[in-house]
Design a protein around this motif. Structure first.
Motif, PDB file in Angstrom:
ATOM      1  N   UNK A  47     -41.548  22.378  14.173  1.00  0.00           N
ATOM      2  CA  UNK A  47     -41.841  23.432  15.149  1.00  0.00           C
ATOM      3  C   UNK A  47     -43.325  23.452  15.497  1.00  0.00           C
ATOM      4  N   UNK A  48     -44.182  23.266  14.510  1.00  0.00           N
ATOM      5  CA  UNK A  48     -45.619  23.276  14.768  1.00  0.00           C
ATOM      6  C   UNK A  48     -46.074  22.046  15.543  1.00  0.00           C
ATOM      7  N   UNK A  49     -45.293  20.952  15.475  1.00  0.00           N
ATOM      8  CA  UNK A  49     -45.681  19.712  16.152  1.00  0.00           C
ATOM      9  C   UNK A  49     -45.194  19.651  17.591  1.00  0.00           C
ATOM     10  N   UNK A  50     -44.378  20.617  18.008  1.00  0.00           N
ATOM     11  CA  UNK A  50     -43.880  20.612  19.385  1.00  0.00           C
ATOM     12  C   UNK A  50     -44.983  21.001  20.365  1.00  0.00           C
ATOM     13  N   UNK A  51     -45.029  20.291  21.459  1.00  0.00           N
ATOM     14  CA  UNK A  51     -45.959  20.601  22.544  1.00  0.00           C
ATOM     15  C   UNK A  51     -45.163  20.787  23.833  1.00  0.00           C
ATOM     16  N   UNK A  52     -45.852  21.083  24.904  1.00  0.00           N
ATOM     17  CA  UNK A  52     -45.166  21.243  26.187  1.00  0.00           C
ATOM     18  C   UNK A  52     -44.525  19.940  26.652  1.00  0.00           C
ATOM     19  N   UNK A 142     -32.058   6.712  28.298  1.00  0.00           N
ATOM     20  CA  UNK A 142     -31.978   7.370  26.996  1.00  0.00           C
ATOM     21  C   UNK A 142     -32.667   8.728  27.077  1.00  0.00           C
ATOM     22  N   UNK A 143     -31.973   9.768  26.607  1.00  0.00           N
ATOM     23  CA  UNK A 143     -32.586  11.092  26.511  1.00  0.00           C
ATOM     24  C   UNK A 143     -33.525  11.126  25.304  1.00  0.00           C
ATOM     25  N   UNK A 144     -34.792  10.832  25.536  1.00  0.00           N
ATOM     26  CA  UNK A 144     -35.729  10.604  24.441  1.00  0.00           C
ATOM     27  C   UNK A 144     -35.858  11.838  23.545  1.00  0.00           C
ATOM     28  N   UNK A 145     -36.086  12.998  24.142  1.00  0.00           N
ATOM     29  CA  UNK A 145     -36.304  14.209  23.341  1.00  0.00           C
ATOM     30  C   UNK A 145     -35.085  14.548  22.489  1.00  0.00           C
ATOM     31  N   UNK A 146     -33.907  14.497  23.097  1.00  0.00           N
ATOM     32  CA  UNK A 146     -32.691  14.857  22.377  1.00  0.00           C
ATOM     33  C   UNK A 146     -32.387  13.868  21.256  1.00  0.00           C
TER      34      UNK A 146
END
Length: 240
Positions: A47-52, A142-146
């Motif tokens: 969660x802390x590593x997520x960015x926009x 490819x859905x990279x984020x998912x």
């Protein structure tokens, strides 16, 4: 590095401190606590590593290192309140001692790992595409984020299961995948089973040394694995 081991150690130490007299007599509770601590630390770091723009690998690494330092420090503070036997147990667990190598834990570990390994092996083609880079993978559909969330979750779950039964084995995950890549190349259909087998060989070899080097005393197997793996890891860093 991602704080998985530190999270597991904190939960185990906290249980022994706040519930004295029960932690060592209920061995089935400790793997559950370690697994919960591992997942909690991993989810917090994610969660802390997520960015926009999505998940940042560099930020994930730095966050994990910071969390690992903080959680390890809190664990050390809790260990100061333990008796000598409890302190020795937790210290050996943190170093990696294969303390949970009994059949009930092995059944749980094997079942969980088989399911997760089957899923990851099924996603080996996706991993091959992701290795080409995010932009190329996105261009190939490819859905990279998912997919990154699914694969990272599977990796954390497998690491947490192993950590819950064996304790901290940092250099297995750092060294064995790199060594396997040198043997098989970058095709994940070959790399994944090769990495698993390489890790098994390292742990078996380390366990033999830990039991025989200072016999009848026994060295925590995680320390032996680190002594074997650290020089090779430094060699890779220097060479590449």
């Amino acid at each position: 590095i991602l704080g998985i081991n530190a999270g597991a150690g904190l939960f185990v130490a906290a249980f022994i401190v706040f519930f004295p007299g029960t932690g060592l007599s209920l061995p089935l509770i400790l793997p559950l606590l370690a697994f919960a601590g591992s997942l909690a630390a991993a989810l917090c770091g994610y969660r802390l590593a997520l960015t926009r723009r999505g998940l940042s690998p560099g930020r994930l690494l730095l966050t994990g290192i910071a969390m690992s330092t903080v959680l390890s420090s809190v664990t050390t503070m809790l260990m100061l309140r333990m008796s000598d036997s409890e302190y020795t147990f937790v210290q050996n667990w943190l170093a990696g001692s294969l303390w949970g190598a009994d059949w009930p834990n092995i059944r749980i570990l094997s079942t969980g790992l088989l399911i997760l390994l089957a899923f990851v092996f099924y996603k080996s083609r996706t991993l091959n595409v992701l290795a080409l880079g995010h932009q190329t993978a996105t261009g190939l559909g490819v859905g990279v984020s998912r997919q990154s969330v699914f694969l990272l979750g599977a990796a954390v779950a497998m690491s947490s299961l192993c950590c819950a039964v064996g304790g901290g084995f940092s250099f297995v995950g750092l060294v064995c995948p790199h060594l396997a890549r040198r043997l098989t190349g970058s095709n994940y259909r070959l790399l994944l089973p090769a990495a698993a087998l390489t890790g098994a060989v390292l742990m078996t070899f380390s366990d033999i040394i830990s039991r025989t080097l200072l016999s009848p005393d026994e060295i925590p197997v995680g320390i032996v694995a680190a002594v074997i793996g650290a020089p090779y890891f430094l060699y890779l860093c220097i060479k590449t």
